[in-house]
Write a protein that holds these residues in place. Structure first.
Motif, PDB file in Angstrom:
ATOM      1  N   ASN A   1       0.806  -1.226   0.000  1.00 16.35           N
ATOM      2  CA  ASN A   1       0.000   0.000   0.000  1.00 16.35           C
ATOM      3  C   ASN A   1       0.835   1.271   0.000  1.00 16.35           C
ATOM      4  O   ASN A   1       0.398   2.318   0.449  1.00 16.35           O
ATOM      5  CB  ASN A   1      -1.013   0.008   1.147  1.00 16.35           C
ATOM      6  CG  ASN A   1      -2.137  -0.957   0.882  1.00 16.35           C
ATOM      7  OD1 ASN A   1      -1.915  -2.167   0.845  1.00 16.35           O
ATOM      8  ND2 ASN A   1      -3.320  -0.460   0.664  1.00 16.35           N
ATOM      9  N   VAL A   2       2.047   1.173  -0.522  1.00 20.07           N
ATOM     10  CA  VAL A   2       2.898   2.343  -0.722  1.00 20.07           C
ATOM     11  C   VAL A   2       2.687   2.831  -2.153  1.00 20.07           C
ATOM     12  O   VAL A   2       2.674   2.039  -3.088  1.00 20.07           O
ATOM     13  CB  VAL A   2       4.387   1.998  -0.486  1.00 20.07           C
ATOM     14  CG1 VAL A   2       5.297   3.136  -0.904  1.00 20.07           C
ATOM     15  CG2 VAL A   2       4.612   1.643   0.979  1.00 20.07           C
ATOM     16  N   ALA A   3       2.504   4.140  -2.289  1.00 23.79           N
ATOM     17  CA  ALA A   3       2.362   4.761  -3.603  1.00 23.79           C
ATOM     18  C   ALA A   3       3.603   5.602  -3.875  1.00 23.79           C
ATOM     19  O   ALA A   3       4.063   6.339  -3.002  1.00 23.79           O
ATOM     20  CB  ALA A   3       1.121   5.640  -3.651  1.00 23.79           C
ATOM     21  N   VAL A   4       4.144   5.475  -5.082  1.00 24.94           N
ATOM     22  CA  VAL A   4       5.303   6.264  -5.492  1.00 24.94           C
ATOM     23  C   VAL A   4       4.932   6.997  -6.779  1.00 24.94           C
ATOM     24  O   VAL A   4       4.502   6.377  -7.749  1.00 24.94           O
ATOM     25  CB  VAL A   4       6.549   5.386  -5.730  1.00 24.94           C
ATOM     26  CG1 VAL A   4       7.734   6.239  -6.167  1.00 24.94           C
ATOM     27  CG2 VAL A   4       6.889   4.579  -4.484  1.00 24.94           C
ATOM     28  N   VAL A   5       5.074   8.320  -6.758  1.00 27.22           N
ATOM     29  CA  VAL A   5       4.814   9.132  -7.938  1.00 27.22           C
ATOM     30  C   VAL A   5       6.154   9.628  -8.443  1.00 27.22           C
ATOM     31  O   VAL A   5       6.907  10.270  -7.704  1.00 27.22           O
ATOM     32  CB  VAL A   5       3.888  10.324  -7.601  1.00 27.22           C
ATOM     33  CG1 VAL A   5       3.693  11.210  -8.825  1.00 27.22           C
ATOM     34  CG2 VAL A   5       2.555   9.830  -7.063  1.00 27.22           C
ATOM     35  N   GLY A   6       6.473   9.299  -9.696  1.00 27.05           N
ATOM     36  CA  GLY A   6       7.736   9.718 -10.307  1.00 27.05           C
ATOM     37  C   GLY A   6       7.491  10.806 -11.329  1.00 27.05           C
ATOM     38  O   GLY A   6       6.627  10.680 -12.196  1.00 27.05           O
ATOM     39  N   ASP A   7       8.247  11.896 -11.220  1.00 29.15           N
ATOM     40  CA  ASP A   7       8.075  13.045 -12.096  1.00 29.15           C
ATOM     41  C   ASP A   7       9.427  13.444 -12.681  1.00 29.15           C
ATOM     42  O   ASP A   7      10.356  13.773 -11.942  1.00 29.15           O
ATOM     43  CB  ASP A   7       7.485  14.210 -11.293  1.00 29.15           C
ATOM     44  CG  ASP A   7       7.240  15.442 -12.137  1.00 29.15           C
ATOM     45  OD1 ASP A   7       7.006  15.316 -13.352  1.00 29.15           O
ATOM     46  OD2 ASP A   7       7.290  16.552 -11.563  1.00 29.15           O
ATOM     47  N   TYR A   8       9.522  13.373 -14.019  1.00 31.79           N
ATOM     48  CA  TYR A   8      10.741  13.804 -14.706  1.00 31.79           C
ATOM     49  C   TYR A   8      10.629  15.299 -14.964  1.00 31.79           C
ATOM     50  O   TYR A   8       9.723  15.758 -15.652  1.00 31.79           O
ATOM     51  CB  TYR A   8      10.925  13.030 -16.017  1.00 31.79           C
ATOM     52  CG  TYR A   8      11.260  11.578 -15.772  1.00 31.79           C
ATOM     53  CD1 TYR A   8      12.587  11.179 -15.610  1.00 31.79           C
ATOM     54  CD2 TYR A   8      10.260  10.615 -15.684  1.00 31.79           C
ATOM     55  CE1 TYR A   8      12.896   9.848 -15.366  1.00 31.79           C
ATOM     56  CE2 TYR A   8      10.564   9.288 -15.443  1.00 31.79           C
ATOM     57  CZ  TYR A   8      11.880   8.912 -15.290  1.00 31.79           C
ATOM     58  OH  TYR A   8      12.186   7.598 -15.043  1.00 31.79           O
ATOM     59  N   THR A   9      11.539  16.061 -14.395  1.00 30.13           N
ATOM     60  CA  THR A   9      11.470  17.511 -14.453  1.00 30.13           C
ATOM     61  C   THR A   9      12.182  18.040 -15.691  1.00 30.13           C
ATOM     62  O   THR A   9      13.309  17.632 -15.977  1.00 30.13           O
ATOM     63  CB  THR A   9      12.121  18.117 -13.186  1.00 30.13           C
ATOM     64  OG1 THR A   9      11.522  17.500 -12.045  1.00 30.13           O
ATOM     65  CG2 THR A   9      11.912  19.603 -13.122  1.00 30.13           C
ATOM     66  N   PRO A  10      11.520  18.946 -16.433  1.00 32.10           N
ATOM     67  CA  PRO A  10      12.161  19.518 -17.619  1.00 32.10           C
ATOM     68  C   PRO A  10      13.445  20.270 -17.263  1.00 32.10           C
ATOM     69  O   PRO A  10      13.542  20.892 -16.212  1.00 32.10           O
ATOM     70  CB  PRO A  10      11.116  20.502 -18.152  1.00 32.10           C
ATOM     71  CG  PRO A  10       9.848  20.193 -17.455  1.00 32.10           C
ATOM     72  CD  PRO A  10      10.189  19.472 -16.209  1.00 32.10           C
ATOM     73  N   GLY A  11      14.424  20.163 -18.136  1.00 35.55           N
ATOM     74  CA  GLY A  11      15.670  20.892 -17.954  1.00 35.55           C
ATOM     75  C   GLY A  11      16.612  20.293 -16.925  1.00 35.55           C
ATOM     76  O   GLY A  11      17.560  20.937 -16.508  1.00 35.55           O
ATOM     77  N   THR A  12      16.362  19.077 -16.492  1.00 37.09           N
ATOM     78  CA  THR A  12      17.227  18.470 -15.464  1.00 37.09           C
ATOM     79  C   THR A  12      17.914  17.218 -15.989  1.00 37.09           C
ATOM     80  O   THR A  12      18.298  16.360 -15.217  1.00 37.09           O
ATOM     81  CB  THR A  12      16.405  18.099 -14.216  1.00 37.09           C
ATOM     82  OG1 THR A  12      15.415  17.149 -14.593  1.00 37.09           O
ATOM     83  CG2 THR A  12      15.772  19.305 -13.575  1.00 37.09           C
TER      84      THR A  12
END
Length: 140
Positions: free
Chosen positions: A75-86
């Motif tokens: 029941n662990v949620a992980v949200v991954g976000d690739y940030t522009p310019g990084t």
């Protein structure tokens, strides 16, 4: 005598089979596909003039992997976000999730988001945010 015993056993077996096969298999419209897995953000949208309108997710950074949602068995949620310019560096936010029938509540920090599970298959998870009406489609 053997025939009567055979018929008795046959009738008893049929009765037991009939009793177990008539049990309620109704899942109240809930899908039985497991929700756990890693999903890539695919489309976003909403309802416009009564029609569902979806477009390719603009949140995904061009040239990088797609943003993702991972729902683990614990029941662990992980949200991954690739940030522009990084240079495609991913930032992950970890929280928890709870599924109750066709509702999915994801809590990251102090923010809880409740969504209706519109579709859940082996290949797709489609959520509709209950507060905003926004639709998000994830694919495996």
């Amino acid at each position: 005598m053997k025939t009567r015993n055979f018929l008795y056993v046959l009738a008893l077996s049929f009765g037991l089979f009939a009793a177990t096969s008539c049990s309620s298999d109704d899942n109240d419209g809930e899908t039985i596909v497991p929700i756990q897995g890693k999903y890539e953000l695919s489309k976003t949208g909403g309802i416009v003039n009564g029609n569902e309108v979806l477009i390719d997710a603009t949140e995904n950074t061009s040239g990088c992997n797609k943003d993702y949602l991972e729902l683990k068995l614990s029941n662990v949620a992980v949200v991954g976000d690739y940030t522009p310019g990084t240079d495609c560096v991913v930032s992950e936010s970890t929280g928890t999730y709870v599924r109750s029938h066709n509702d999915l509540t994801i809590t990251i920090g102090n923010t809880a988001t409740v969504s209706d599970i519109m579709n859940l298959t082996n290949n797709e998870l489609k959520l509709k945010n209950k507060a905003t009406g926004a639709i998000t489609v994830y694919t495996r």
